[in-house]
Design an enzyme around this catalytic site. Structure first.
Site, PDB file in Angstrom:
ATOM      1  N   HIS A 262       0.854  -1.154   0.042  1.00 20.62           N
ATOM      2  CA  HIS A 262       0.049   0.137   0.068  1.00 20.62           C
ATOM      3  C   HIS A 262       0.961   1.379  -0.232  1.00 20.62           C
ATOM      4  O   HIS A 262       0.806   2.154  -0.913  1.00 20.62           O
ATOM      5  CB  HIS A 262      -0.874  -0.092   1.303  1.00 20.62           C
ATOM      6  CG  HIS A 262      -1.744   1.188   1.367  1.00 20.62           C
ATOM      7  ND1 HIS A 262      -3.302   1.148   0.967  1.00 20.62           N
ATOM      8  CD2 HIS A 262      -1.573   2.465   1.775  1.00 20.62           C
ATOM      9  CE1 HIS A 262      -3.686   2.443   1.353  1.00 20.62           C
ATOM     10  NE2 HIS A 262      -2.805   3.195   1.906  1.00 20.62           N
ATOM     11  N   GLU A 263       1.786   1.440   1.145  1.00 22.44           N
ATOM     12  CA  GLU A 263       2.734   2.548   1.026  1.00 22.44           C
ATOM     13  C   GLU A 263       3.706   2.642  -0.114  1.00 22.44           C
ATOM     14  O   GLU A 263       4.041   3.668  -0.490  1.00 22.44           O
ATOM     15  CB  GLU A 263       3.306   2.445   2.340  1.00 22.44           C
ATOM     16  CG  GLU A 263       2.607   2.501   3.677  1.00 22.44           C
ATOM     17  CD  GLU A 263       1.293   3.577   3.767  1.00 22.44           C
ATOM     18  OE1 GLU A 263       1.735   4.723   3.103  1.00 22.44           O
ATOM     19  OE2 GLU A 263       0.611   3.358   4.408  1.00 22.44           O
ATOM     20  N   HIS A 266       1.657   4.611  -2.803  1.00 23.85           N
ATOM     21  CA  HIS A 266       1.817   6.015  -2.448  1.00 23.85           C
ATOM     22  C   HIS A 266       3.123   6.728  -2.770  1.00 23.85           C
ATOM     23  O   HIS A 266       3.259   7.680  -3.603  1.00 23.85           O
ATOM     24  CB  HIS A 266       1.790   6.217  -0.851  1.00 23.85           C
ATOM     25  CG  HIS A 266       0.380   6.327  -0.359  1.00 23.85           C
ATOM     26  ND1 HIS A 266      -0.757   6.920  -0.876  1.00 23.85           N
ATOM     27  CD2 HIS A 266      -0.389   5.548   0.635  1.00 23.85           C
ATOM     28  CE1 HIS A 266      -1.787   6.893  -0.213  1.00 23.85           C
ATOM     29  NE2 HIS A 266      -1.682   6.032   0.568  1.00 23.85           N
ATOM     30  N   GLU A 292      -4.791   7.844  -2.513  1.00 23.94           N
ATOM     31  CA  GLU A 292      -5.166   6.648  -1.951  1.00 23.94           C
ATOM     32  C   GLU A 292      -5.398   5.983  -3.211  1.00 23.94           C
ATOM     33  O   GLU A 292      -5.480   4.580  -3.068  1.00 23.94           O
ATOM     34  CB  GLU A 292      -6.351   7.026  -1.185  1.00 23.94           C
ATOM     35  CG  GLU A 292      -6.693   5.674  -0.346  1.00 23.94           C
ATOM     36  CD  GLU A 292      -5.626   5.480   0.805  1.00 23.94           C
ATOM     37  OE1 GLU A 292      -4.820   6.202   1.081  1.00 23.94           O
ATOM     38  OE2 GLU A 292      -5.855   4.508   1.307  1.00 23.94           O
TER      39      GLU A 292
HETATM   40 CO    CO Z   1      -3.014   5.276   2.261  1.00 23.00          CO
END
Ligand code: CO
Length: 496
Positions: A262-263, A266, A292
């Site tokens: 997830h990160e 980003h 996001e």
């Molecule tokens: Co996030």
């Protein structure tokens, strides 16, 4: 000669340098800083933030902005100037005395939240919550007056430029009409599918290696970024030096691994923003919903797909040799990674139930800001919404109900919708990507993510803030943001 505009670019370059420093200080605070240095760090960060604020609101910037409007500029410069004007309007909407008061109230409320949440003591927390709501209503009014838009819209716009309550009501209504039934059926199906979760313990050294392995496969640039440990995972630092974090739990490797992926999503957005505009507002990420969408594209569209699991299973088997090889079979791992269970806690929610947690928070904060809901009535409303969306009860359990998130205690209203908008945008982008690159199945199974990275880079990352979210989605996918594509993704994965 675009003389005033050039001076503004030079000024925003200085601001970018300040923001770089603040990003690295913020990362350091959560990963490396000795505890006793907190006060000194808060002092330095507050002074740097005030300096940046002064540079945006001072008279010189105001004069340059007025003169630059008359100058001959190309499309990117014109758009960059628009974002500079926007930054000034945001920064000057609130009197500094108000900002100070709100900052102190938010810090106090957050402290009181940390104290009273473990004791499930809503009554003692309520006065601080009431103060936060009163201040955010004032903030919304002030911003509304400065921008000429509705109060709650002015808060939404802070996190995702250009979106309004009408937009969000519309997108969420499309989702709401089908979500409860989808949740029920997906949970039923998940419970009926036998799956054997890999048994722990999962050593932290092996988990670190796996996180790195996943980041390498997804082509995270380790020359311009790092992975470290923090209590609350985040992506921070600066665009040219991105810092991501995770946390480890020896009884569960999935949370950390999915958190890293997830990160990393980003991070890749930040690492691949347009370099020629790096120090200007136009070169920054658009907003939190689009941000996001990139992390959820990585985590949900790629990381939890059967194709990724197939590619990654040998790495898992090698990392955890104590686990029986049959557990890593794809027919077993897919239901493990795609399990659906209704629960009270947002941050533990799966992909299907997560949007329900956001729909209820959105409805409550919108009504709080618009004044039709009193802070004291939040627990009752929370319980009613939980019953409606998830069939769960939170009466007398505020710790795991309306007191569970840091957002409202810290004063952030208008942020929650960006989580689910991000998921909707990711699903719509993935739908376009898969139609344009039908070979994705085989690529992902082989661990080749070059195609999807290039696609995201060309459509989203390289654009910086050139387009606002609604324009970006329409430009890339040929249609406005549409919850039916997100619902189709959930149905295909969890009911298919
Ligand atoms: Co996030």
């Amino acid at each position: 000669m675009a003389d005033a505009y050039q001076k503004l670019e030079a000024k925003f370059e200085e601001l970018a340098a300040l923001s770089h420093a603040m990003g690295i200080l913020g990362w350091d605070e959560q990963t490396m800083m000795p505890e006793g240095s907190g006060d000194e760090r808060n002092f330095a960060q507050a002074k740097l933030a005030a300096l940046a604020h002064r540079m945006v609101v001072d008279d010189e910037t105001g004069e340059l902005l007025e003169r630059a409007v008359e100058e001959r500029l190309d499309h990117w410069q014109r758009a960059n100037l628009g974002l500079m004007r926007r930054a000034r309007m945001q920064a000057s909407a609130l009197p500094s005395e108000f900002v100070e008061r709100q900052h102190r109230a938010g810090m106090k409320a957050e402290q009181m939240w940390r104290k009273h949440r473990p004791a499930n003591d809503w009554r003692s927390f309520l006065p601080y919550f009431e103060q936060n709501v009163a201040l955010v209503r004032q903030e919304a009014e002030l911003r509304s007056a400065a921008r000429g838009i509705a109060p709650y819209d002015a808060l939404l716009d802070l996190y995702e430029p250009g979106i309004t309550q009408t937009d969000v009501d519309d997108w969420f209504a499309g989702l709401a009409s089908e979500l409860p039934e989808l949740i029920m059926r997906a949970e039923e199906r998940s419970r009926a599918t036998p799956a054997q979760p890999p048994p722990g313990p999962f050593s932290i050294a092996a988990q670190q290696m796996l996180g790195r392995r996943a980041m390498e496969a997804l082509q995270f640039d380790f020359d311009r970024g790092r992975l470290d440990v923090a209590v609350h995972p985040f992506c921070g630092g600066a665009a040219g030096d991105v810092r991501i974090t995770t946390r480890y739990d020896e009884s569960d490797y999935v949370e950390s691994l999915m958190g890293v992926i997830h990160e990393a999503g980003h991070a890749q957005y930040e690492q691949n923003l347009p370099v020629q505009w790096r120090h200007q507002p136009i070169g920054a990420a658009v907003g939190m919903a689009v941000h996001e969408s990139q992390s959820l594209f990585f985590e949900m569209q790629i990381g939890r797909s059967a194709e990724f699991l197939e590619f990654f299973a040998p790495a898992l088997a090698a990392a955890f040799p104590h686990v029986d090889a049959s557990v890593w079979r794809i027919e077993n791992m897919v239901p493990v990674y795609q399990a659906v269970r209704r629960g009270l806690i947002r941050v533990n929610a799966d992909e299907v139930t997560y949007p329900a947690h956001i729909l209820l928070r959105y409805a409550i904060e919108r009504d709080l800001v618009n004044g039709s809901l009193a802070p004291a009535d939040v627990p009752e409303r929370w319980n009613a919404e939980m019953g409606k969306w998830l069939g769960l009860e939170t009466t007398g359990n505020d710790r795991n109900g309306c007191m569970q998130d840091v957002h409202w205690p810290s004063g952030a209203f208008g942020y929650f919708p960006t989580y689910t908008l991000g998921a909707m945008i990711a699903a719509q982008l993935a739908d376009s990507f898969k139609r344009e690159q039908p070979a994705w199945h085989d690529d992902w199974r082989r661990g080749d993510f070059t195609g999807v990275r290039e696609w995201l880079s060309g459509t989203v990352w390289s654009r910086g803030s050139r387009l606002q979210m609604k324009e970006l989605v329409a430009e890339v996918t040929g249609a406005p943001l549409d919850p039916t594509l997100y619902l189709a993704h959930l149905r295909a994965r969890y009911l298919g």
